[in-house]
Scaffold this motif. Structure first.
Motif, PDB file in Angstrom:
ATOM      1  N   THR A   1      31.551  46.126  36.217  1.00 47.07           N
ATOM      2  CA  THR A   1      32.072  45.385  37.370  1.00 47.07           C
ATOM      3  C   THR A   1      31.566  45.986  38.673  1.00 47.07           C
ATOM      4  O   THR A   1      31.115  45.265  39.578  1.00 47.07           O
ATOM      5  N   VAL A   2      31.617  47.316  38.769  1.00 46.89           N
ATOM      6  CA  VAL A   2      31.158  47.980  39.989  1.00 46.89           C
ATOM      7  C   VAL A   2      29.670  47.732  40.221  1.00 46.89           C
ATOM      8  O   VAL A   2      29.251  47.394  41.334  1.00 46.89           O
ATOM      9  N   THR A   3      28.854  47.890  39.182  1.00 51.23           N
ATOM     10  CA  THR A   3      27.410  47.688  39.342  1.00 51.23           C
ATOM     11  C   THR A   3      27.066  46.209  39.512  1.00 51.23           C
ATOM     12  O   THR A   3      26.175  45.862  40.301  1.00 51.23           O
ATOM     13  N   GLY A   4      27.768  45.330  38.786  1.00 52.21           N
ATOM     14  CA  GLY A   4      27.456  43.901  38.875  1.00 52.21           C
ATOM     15  C   GLY A   4      27.796  43.305  40.225  1.00 52.21           C
ATOM     16  O   GLY A   4      27.044  42.466  40.749  1.00 52.21           O
ATOM     17  N   LEU A   5      28.910  43.711  40.813  1.00 60.06           N
ATOM     18  CA  LEU A   5      29.298  43.182  42.111  1.00 60.06           C
ATOM     19  C   LEU A   5      28.482  43.779  43.251  1.00 60.06           C
ATOM     20  O   LEU A   5      28.574  43.298  44.388  1.00 60.06           O
ATOM     21  N   GLN A   6      27.690  44.812  42.965  1.00 66.74           N
ATOM     22  CA  GLN A   6      26.812  45.391  43.981  1.00 66.74           C
ATOM     23  C   GLN A   6      25.342  45.122  43.665  1.00 66.74           C
ATOM     24  O   GLN A   6      24.474  45.871  44.122  1.00 66.74           O
ATOM     25  N   SER A   7      25.054  44.075  42.917  1.00 64.39           N
ATOM     26  CA  SER A   7      23.667  43.775  42.531  1.00 64.39           C
ATOM     27  C   SER A   7      22.827  43.473  43.767  1.00 64.39           C
ATOM     28  O   SER A   7      23.224  42.698  44.634  1.00 64.39           O
ATOM     29  N   PHE A   8      21.677  44.106  43.829  1.00 68.51           N
ATOM     30  CA  PHE A   8      20.779  43.938  44.972  1.00 68.51           C
ATOM     31  C   PHE A   8      19.316  43.838  44.550  1.00 68.51           C
ATOM     32  O   PHE A   8      18.628  42.864  44.869  1.00 68.51           O
ATOM     33  N   THR A   9      18.831  44.845  43.821  1.00 66.72           N
ATOM     34  CA  THR A   9      17.405  44.912  43.513  1.00 66.72           C
ATOM     35  C   THR A   9      16.960  43.737  42.660  1.00 66.72           C
ATOM     36  O   THR A   9      15.884  43.160  42.903  1.00 66.72           O
ATOM     37  N   GLU A  10      17.766  43.364  41.673  1.00 67.94           N
ATOM     38  CA  GLU A  10      17.370  42.286  40.756  1.00 67.94           C
ATOM     39  C   GLU A  10      17.126  40.975  41.505  1.00 67.94           C
ATOM     40  O   GLU A  10      16.028  40.410  41.404  1.00 67.94           O
ATOM     41  N   PRO A  11      18.096  40.445  42.254  1.00 69.12           N
ATOM     42  CA  PRO A  11      17.813  39.182  42.969  1.00 69.12           C
ATOM     43  C   PRO A  11      16.811  39.340  44.097  1.00 69.12           C
ATOM     44  O   PRO A  11      16.059  38.411  44.388  1.00 69.12           O
ATOM     45  N   GLN A  12      16.788  40.525  44.743  1.00 62.48           N
ATOM     46  CA  GLN A  12      15.880  40.694  45.884  1.00 62.48           C
ATOM     47  C   GLN A  12      14.424  40.627  45.446  1.00 62.48           C
ATOM     48  O   GLN A  12      13.600  39.954  46.077  1.00 62.48           O
ATOM     49  N   VAL A  13      14.073  41.317  44.361  1.00 59.43           N
ATOM     50  CA  VAL A  13      12.688  41.322  43.890  1.00 59.43           C
ATOM     51  C   VAL A  13      12.365  40.018  43.174  1.00 59.43           C
ATOM     52  O   VAL A  13      11.279  39.449  43.334  1.00 59.43           O
ATOM     53  N   LEU A  14      13.305  39.519  42.380  1.00 57.19           N
ATOM     54  CA  LEU A  14      13.066  38.306  41.605  1.00 57.19           C
ATOM     55  C   LEU A  14      12.831  37.096  42.495  1.00 57.19           C
ATOM     56  O   LEU A  14      12.038  36.208  42.155  1.00 57.19           O
ATOM     57  N   LEU A  15      13.495  37.046  43.656  1.00 59.41           N
ATOM     58  CA  LEU A  15      13.446  35.867  44.521  1.00 59.41           C
ATOM     59  C   LEU A  15      12.771  36.141  45.852  1.00 59.41           C
ATOM     60  O   LEU A  15      12.888  35.343  46.779  1.00 59.41           O
ATOM     61  N   ALA A  16      12.050  37.249  45.956  1.00 56.57           N
ATOM     62  CA  ALA A  16      11.476  37.634  47.252  1.00 56.57           C
ATOM     63  C   ALA A  16      10.467  36.619  47.755  1.00 56.57           C
ATOM     64  O   ALA A  16      10.336  36.402  48.970  1.00 56.57           O
ATOM     65  N   ASN A  17       9.725  35.980  46.857  1.00 57.39           N
ATOM     66  CA  ASN A  17       8.657  35.066  47.268  1.00 57.39           C
ATOM     67  C   ASN A  17       9.065  33.603  47.219  1.00 57.39           C
ATOM     68  O   ASN A  17       8.208  32.719  47.338  1.00 57.39           O
ATOM     69  N   THR A  18      10.344  33.329  47.032  1.00 55.67           N
ATOM     70  CA  THR A  18      10.791  31.939  46.932  1.00 55.67           C
ATOM     71  C   THR A  18      11.417  31.434  48.219  1.00 55.67           C
ATOM     72  O   THR A  18      11.831  30.290  48.293  1.00 55.67           O
ATOM     73  N   ASN A  19      11.502  32.289  49.245  1.00 51.71           N
ATOM     74  CA  ASN A  19      12.064  31.877  50.524  1.00 51.71           C
ATOM     75  C   ASN A  19      11.214  32.476  51.638  1.00 51.71           C
ATOM     76  O   ASN A  19      11.007  33.691  51.677  1.00 51.71           O
TER      77      ASN A  19
END
Length: 323
Positions: free
Chosen positions: A245-263
């Motif tokens: 819960t602590v790590t999941g609610l603080q997710s940053f690197t996964e969406p940031q790198v995965l979606l960096a080039n889509t916006n």
């Protein structure tokens, strides 16, 4: 010999019926232990400089407006009042909770099943443990780049499998639920092995006599799993649930790198329509894209509150199940 009334022999202790009590050593002062305090001081100095002071400054900063260069302007509680009415913050909170739910709950179940299979394996146990733990020690940035290729719309492996099954392509990184599922799959792949090894440690503490008695009573593998393994593993499940819960609610690197080039507007936007923007991504966007460090600090304390509430709720739910 000495006569009656004569003085006792010199050097002999006087026996008056009372045993002498040795003098108690005086407690040493703090300065007397200065070498010990000096030895452990680096940890506390680092914690003070890079932990306690930044936390205190962020709380102080949340009550001010500051762009990082100019002078601070006192804002009182206005930052927090705006946070409660900020639609984008609530959107990021919703995204975070959805991603956490579809990633954490299946991940913990798969990890527990994997741990049971590892515990019953006879050969190559160490190899399996290494293989399952490898995703957790692999660079998240490298893994996210690989998953970007996997979920690519035109040339991705996921769409190739769908086409092989006669299904239509999915724009994984350009649709609302496609983005959330992609992030959840990445987080599940990364943390399943780590939690499986924790579960495996707990499984090895369960007495084998319980399983033998269950087999004698005619219990099958499924009944044994839900009647013996899960109840005995409840403290370990609580630990993994709180940590996830602590790590999941603080997710940053996964969406940031995965979606960096889509916006094209911001690397912290979370893809089209902000569908993958988590709370931490929104914090970075306000702080470093908009240079609004005061409001960013207020968001950070909002994240802390959300994580604390969900951790307490998870703990209470699991504890209630034990009664």
């Amino acid at each position: 010999m000495t006569g009656v009334g004569a003085a006792p022999t010199l050097g002999a202790p006087a026996d008056d019926g009372v045993r002498s009590v040795p003098a108690r050593a005086k407690p040493r002062s703090v300065l007397g232990h200065w070498r010990l305090y000096l030895a452990i001081s680096p940890f506390y100095l680092l914690f003070l400089c890079f932990g306690l002071i930044p936390v205190g400054f962020s709380l102080y900063l949340s009550f001010h407006r500051w762009d990082g260069l100019g002078s601070m302007e006192y804002a009182g509680l206005s930052q927090y009042r705006y946070l409660l009415s900020d639609g984008q913050f609530w959107n990021s909170l919703t995204n975070t909770l959805i991603i956490w739910a579809i990633a954490t709950l299946p991940m913990l179940f798969i990890a527990l099943v994997t741990a049971v299979m590892l515990n019953s394996a006879v050969r190559f146990k160490n190899f399996y443990r290494f293989a399952y733990f490898l995703p957790n020690v692999t660079s998240v940035v490298a893994v996210a780049i690989i998953f970007t290729s996997i979920f690519s719309t035109n040339f991705g492996l996921a769409n190739a499998v769908l086409q092989g099954l006669g299904l239509d392509q999915v724009a994984w990184l350009n649709t609302d639920w496609g983005i959330k599922i992609s992030i959840a799959v990445l987080m599940t792949w990364q943390w399943t092995g780590y939690n499986a090894l924790i579960f495996l440690t707990g499984l090895q503490t369960i007495p084998s006599e319980l399983y033998e008695a269950a087999r004698v009573d005619g219990a099958g593998p499924v009944q044994t799993f839900f009647r013996i393994t899960v109840p005995m593993m409840r403290p370990i499940i609580l630990f993994t649930l709180v940590v996830s819960t602590v790590t999941g609610l603080q997710s940053f690197t996964e969406p940031q790198v995965l979606l960096a080039n889509t916006n094209n507007t911001s690397t912290f936007a979370g893809g089209p329509g902000n569908s993958g923007q988590t709370m931490v991504l929104y914090f970075f966007q306000q702080s470093f894209d908009n240079n609004d460090f005061g409001y960013g600090a207020a968001i950070a304390w909002g994240i802390f509150l959300v994580v604390a509430i969900f951790s307490i709720v998870n703990w209470r739910l699991v504890q209630r199940g034990e009664k």
